[in-house]
Design a protein around this motif. Structure first.
Motif, mmCIF file in Angstrom:
data_model
loop_
_atom_site.group_PDB
_atom_site.id
_atom_site.type_symbol
_atom_site.label_atom_id
_atom_site.label_comp_id
_atom_site.label_asym_id
_atom_site.label_seq_id
_atom_site.Cartn_x
_atom_site.Cartn_y
_atom_site.Cartn_z
ATOM 1 N N ARG A 189 10.116 -4.640 -2.093
ATOM 2 C CA ARG A 189 10.190 -5.935 -2.773
ATOM 3 C C ARG A 189 10.310 -7.061 -1.749
ATOM 4 O O ARG A 189 9.725 -8.125 -1.926
ATOM 5 N N LEU B 36 4.962 -4.420 -6.754
ATOM 6 C CA LEU B 36 5.734 -3.181 -6.661
ATOM 7 C C LEU B 36 5.210 -2.127 -7.628
ATOM 8 O O LEU B 36 5.051 -0.961 -7.253
ATOM 9 N N LYS C 239 11.352 4.691 -6.131
ATOM 10 C CA LYS C 239 11.894 3.399 -6.577
ATOM 11 C C LYS C 239 13.344 3.255 -6.149
ATOM 12 O O LYS C 239 13.751 2.200 -5.669
ATOM 13 N N ASP D 161 7.148 -8.296 -8.351
ATOM 14 C CA ASP D 161 7.406 -7.160 -9.241
ATOM 15 C C ASP D 161 6.109 -6.461 -9.638
ATOM 16 O O ASP D 161 6.051 -5.232 -9.695
ATOM 17 N N TRP E 287 3.757 1.574 -6.574
ATOM 18 C CA TRP E 287 4.167 2.902 -7.056
ATOM 19 C C TRP E 287 2.955 3.663 -7.594
ATOM 20 O O TRP E 287 2.807 4.856 -7.330
ATOM 21 N N THR F 211 12.793 0.359 -3.326
ATOM 22 C CA THR F 211 12.529 -0.889 -4.049
ATOM 23 C C THR F 211 12.937 -2.115 -3.242
ATOM 24 O O THR F 211 12.167 -3.079 -3.135
#
Length: 185
Positions: A30, A47, A22, A44, A51, A26
């Motif tokens: 993103r 994302l 992250k 979001d 993960w 990120t």
């Protein structure tokens, strides 16, 4: 932290791998998600799914290039999100435009998946991309991989939007001709 160290943490099932992923990726992931789903909330969620998918995929899969692996996960998850009715109502207009640009050569009378493996087709497209200029390749990848808007690509390259549109048209035409010549379409 180096990518190999992060992958090693995944292999050891160390939960710190997620925190390091992250921290490092990120912004990159993103940006990919946001270009596709066009909604911060959906980006979001994509994302979070990325993960989780990385955690569930490593092991057994060990990525050669961790950044590319995460980018591909994010892209695939984001594309799956826009396929849902809920997300299509909220937006993702740019993604629909991208698909409309290539729908002619994606809708072949022959089923591509029955004729060639996905890997062979990807290799053919990569060979094509290697054969065009770096600028053309960059414009193509920004549009069809990262799904950036014409305006974003034009701004990045300091081109007019009409020049970007023309370049993309010519590149698609060349790619279509190559795929047709090689009997992929």
């Amino acid at each position: 932290m180096e990518d190999q160290q992060i992958v090693d943490m995944y292999l050891q099932r160390d939960e710190n791998a997620l925190a390091q992923t992250k921290l490092k990726y990120t912004i990159y992931c993103r940006a990919i998600a946001l270009h596709i789903v066009q909604s911060p909330e959906d980006a979001d969620e994509a994302l979070n799914d990325t993960w989780l998918a990385a955690w569930n995929s490593i092991p057994p899969h060990i990525p050669e290039c961790f950044k590319t692996f995460l980018g591909r996960l994010t892209r695939n998850i984001s594309l799956n999100r826009i396929r849902s009715e809920k997300t299509l109502k909220r937006g993702a207009a740019e993604t629909r435009v991208v698909f409309e640009e290539v729908e002619d050569w994606l809708q072949s009378e022959q089923n591509i998946e029955q004729q060639v493996s996905e890997k062979a087709l990807a290799e053919e497209i990569n060979n094509f991309l290697d054969s065009i200029s770096a600028t053309e390749r960059n414009v193509f990848v920004r549009r069809y991989w990262y799904m950036q808007s014409i305006a974003e690509i034009a701004e990045y390259h300091s081109f007019s939007e009409s020049k970007v549109k023309s370049m993309l048209f010519r590149i698609r035409k060349k790619l279509y001709a190559k795929l047709e010549k090689e009997h992929y379409l």
